[in-house]
Design a protein around this motif. Structure first.
Motif, PDB file in Angstrom:
ATOM      1  N   LYS A 121      33.111  41.185  47.806  1.00 53.78           N
ATOM      2  CA  LYS A 121      33.709  39.857  47.777  1.00 53.78           C
ATOM      3  C   LYS A 121      35.109  39.944  47.177  1.00 53.78           C
ATOM      4  CE  LYS A 121      33.686  35.314  48.016  1.00 53.78           C
ATOM      5  NZ  LYS A 121      33.752  34.647  49.329  1.00 53.78           N
ATOM      6  N   TYR A 164      38.539  37.991  45.565  1.00 56.04           N
ATOM      7  CA  TYR A 164      39.126  36.832  44.905  1.00 56.04           C
ATOM      8  C   TYR A 164      40.607  37.100  44.654  1.00 56.04           C
ATOM      9  CZ  TYR A 164      34.327  35.372  43.884  1.00 56.04           C
ATOM     10  OH  TYR A 164      33.008  34.998  43.996  1.00 56.04           O
ATOM     11  N   LEU A 213      39.782  32.654  39.059  1.00 55.59           N
ATOM     12  CA  LEU A 213      39.487  33.393  40.279  1.00 55.59           C
ATOM     13  C   LEU A 213      39.430  32.430  41.462  1.00 55.59           C
ATOM     14  CD1 LEU A 213      36.695  35.812  39.003  1.00 55.59           C
ATOM     15  CD2 LEU A 213      39.158  36.254  39.205  1.00 55.59           C
ATOM     16  N   PHE A 214      40.271  32.682  42.448  1.00 61.72           N
ATOM     17  CA  PHE A 214      40.378  31.819  43.623  1.00 61.72           C
ATOM     18  C   PHE A 214      39.672  32.479  44.803  1.00 61.72           C
ATOM     19  CE2 PHE A 214      42.841  30.417  47.416  1.00 61.72           C
ATOM     20  CZ  PHE A 214      42.504  29.069  47.374  1.00 61.72           C
ATOM     21  N   ASP A 215      38.647  31.794  45.327  1.00 59.78           N
ATOM     22  CA  ASP A 215      37.878  32.327  46.452  1.00 59.78           C
ATOM     23  C   ASP A 215      38.697  32.179  47.732  1.00 59.78           C
ATOM     24  OD1 ASP A 215      36.041  33.087  48.354  1.00 59.78           O
ATOM     25  OD2 ASP A 215      34.452  31.729  47.690  1.00 59.78           O
ATOM     26  N   HIS A 221      37.733  33.453  50.631  1.00 57.65           N
ATOM     27  CA  HIS A 221      36.816  33.601  51.765  1.00 57.65           C
ATOM     28  C   HIS A 221      37.146  34.859  52.565  1.00 57.65           C
ATOM     29  CE1 HIS A 221      35.258  29.643  50.859  1.00 57.65           C
ATOM     30  NE2 HIS A 221      36.486  29.162  50.894  1.00 57.65           N
ATOM     31  N   GLU A 222      37.244  35.952  51.833  1.00 52.36           N
ATOM     32  CA  GLU A 222      37.523  37.254  52.433  1.00 52.36           C
ATOM     33  C   GLU A 222      36.530  38.275  51.895  1.00 52.36           C
ATOM     34  OE1 GLU A 222      41.679  38.733  52.752  1.00 52.36           O
ATOM     35  OE2 GLU A 222      40.963  40.436  51.568  1.00 52.36           O
ATOM     36  N   ASP A 223      35.987  39.077  52.794  1.00 52.66           N
ATOM     37  CA  ASP A 223      35.090  40.165  52.422  1.00 52.66           C
ATOM     38  C   ASP A 223      35.683  41.477  52.904  1.00 52.66           C
ATOM     39  OD1 ASP A 223      33.258  38.298  51.441  1.00 52.66           O
ATOM     40  OD2 ASP A 223      32.161  38.202  53.345  1.00 52.66           O
ATOM     41  N   GLU A 268      37.705  37.878  57.384  1.00 50.04           N
ATOM     42  CA  GLU A 268      38.105  36.616  56.766  1.00 50.04           C
ATOM     43  C   GLU A 268      37.460  35.439  57.479  1.00 50.04           C
ATOM     44  OE1 GLU A 268      42.332  36.581  57.099  1.00 50.04           O
ATOM     45  OE2 GLU A 268      42.648  37.920  55.376  1.00 50.04           O
ATOM     46  N   TYR A 285      33.158  42.743  42.157  1.00 50.57           N
ATOM     47  CA  TYR A 285      33.958  42.141  43.214  1.00 50.57           C
ATOM     48  C   TYR A 285      35.392  42.660  43.092  1.00 50.57           C
ATOM     49  CZ  TYR A 285      34.269  39.125  39.088  1.00 50.57           C
ATOM     50  OH  TYR A 285      34.383  38.661  37.800  1.00 50.57           O
ATOM     51  N   VAL A 312      39.427  41.876  42.871  1.00 54.02           N
ATOM     52  CA  VAL A 312      40.375  40.842  42.453  1.00 54.02           C
ATOM     53  C   VAL A 312      41.786  41.299  42.800  1.00 54.02           C
ATOM     54  CG1 VAL A 312      41.328  39.534  40.522  1.00 54.02           C
ATOM     55  CG2 VAL A 312      38.882  40.094  40.562  1.00 54.02           C
TER      56      VAL A 312
END
Length: 220
Positions: free
Chosen positions: A79, A81, A100-102, A104-106, A125, A161, A163
């Motif tokens: 994940k 962020y 931490l700003f999501d 929506h990217e993996d 994304e 995750y 960052v």
């Protein structure tokens, strides 16, 4: 795109068209609202076909052999962020993960068959307009290699995750240690007093980065 082009014009042209074809093929087949993992699997299969057809396995596969690319598998989802510069500028101690700003990217590591080598990584994304997962690109091999190495060595309480701090071009691995958010810098050399591989409290990292963030006006 996160891949460096070859200095050879012909190879660079092949690489560009291969990547365009790859992303188009991956995303055109996403006619339904597939999960991130399903889209990543489709992307990996198309990646193999494009690399094999274009004979660009060395350029696209991080130096992997054709057989390694052909037998490549996906690693566990990572994940992603972001931390915005304005959040660092305004940060106060103990605000913790609220910065931490999501996005929506993996990211999925692309590994050799026995999962001992990172060949590249696949970025998937969520398109805000269509609400569908799409393949955004391949690359970030060095960062993901460090992530994979450190994630095995550090005993995070849960799945770590990634960052990113785009405004400072920094990447970290994040997770919980002793019930507190920690960051591990992913880099080849120290950034000021932040050394690669050393867990640091999120508060401490952001406090050290705050002067740099205040001096930077290029990104939010």
């Amino acid at each position: 795109m996160r891949l460096k082009l070859s200095r050879n014009p012909k190879l660079a042209t092949i690489l560009v068209f291969a990547l365009i074809a790859l992303l188009a093929a991956c995303n055109n087949i996403n006619k339904r609202n597939e999960t991130s993992n399903a889209m990543a699997m489709r992307g990996l299969n198309t990646f193999k076909l494009i690399v094999k057809k274009g004979n660009t396995s060395k350029l696209l596969g991080g130096g992997a052999s054709p057989d390694e690319v052909d037998q490549a598998v996906l690693g566990d989802k990572i994940k992603v962020y972001f931390i915005r510069l304005d959040s660092i500028k305004q940060y106060h101690p103990n605000e913790g993960p609220s910065v931490l700003f999501d996005v929506h990217e993996d990211i999925y590591p692309v590994l050799n068959k026995i999962k001992t080598k990172v060949i590249t990584s696949e970025i998937v994304e969520l398109n805000a307009g269509t609400n569908k997962w799409e393949v955004a690109g391949f690359g970030s091999q060095g960062t993901i290699m460090q992530y994979e190495t450190f994630s095995k060595a550090v005993g995070f309480a849960a799945k770590p995750y990634l960052v990113r701090i785009p405004g400072l071009s920094l990447n970290f691995m994040g997770g919980e240690l002793n019930n507190k958010p920690n960051l591990i810098y992913l880099g080849t050399q120290a950034f000021d007093s932040i050394a690669p591989g050393d867990p640091m409290l999120l508060d401490d990292v952001l406090r050290q980065l705050q002067p740099k963030a205040i001096q930077t006006t290029l990104f939010p």
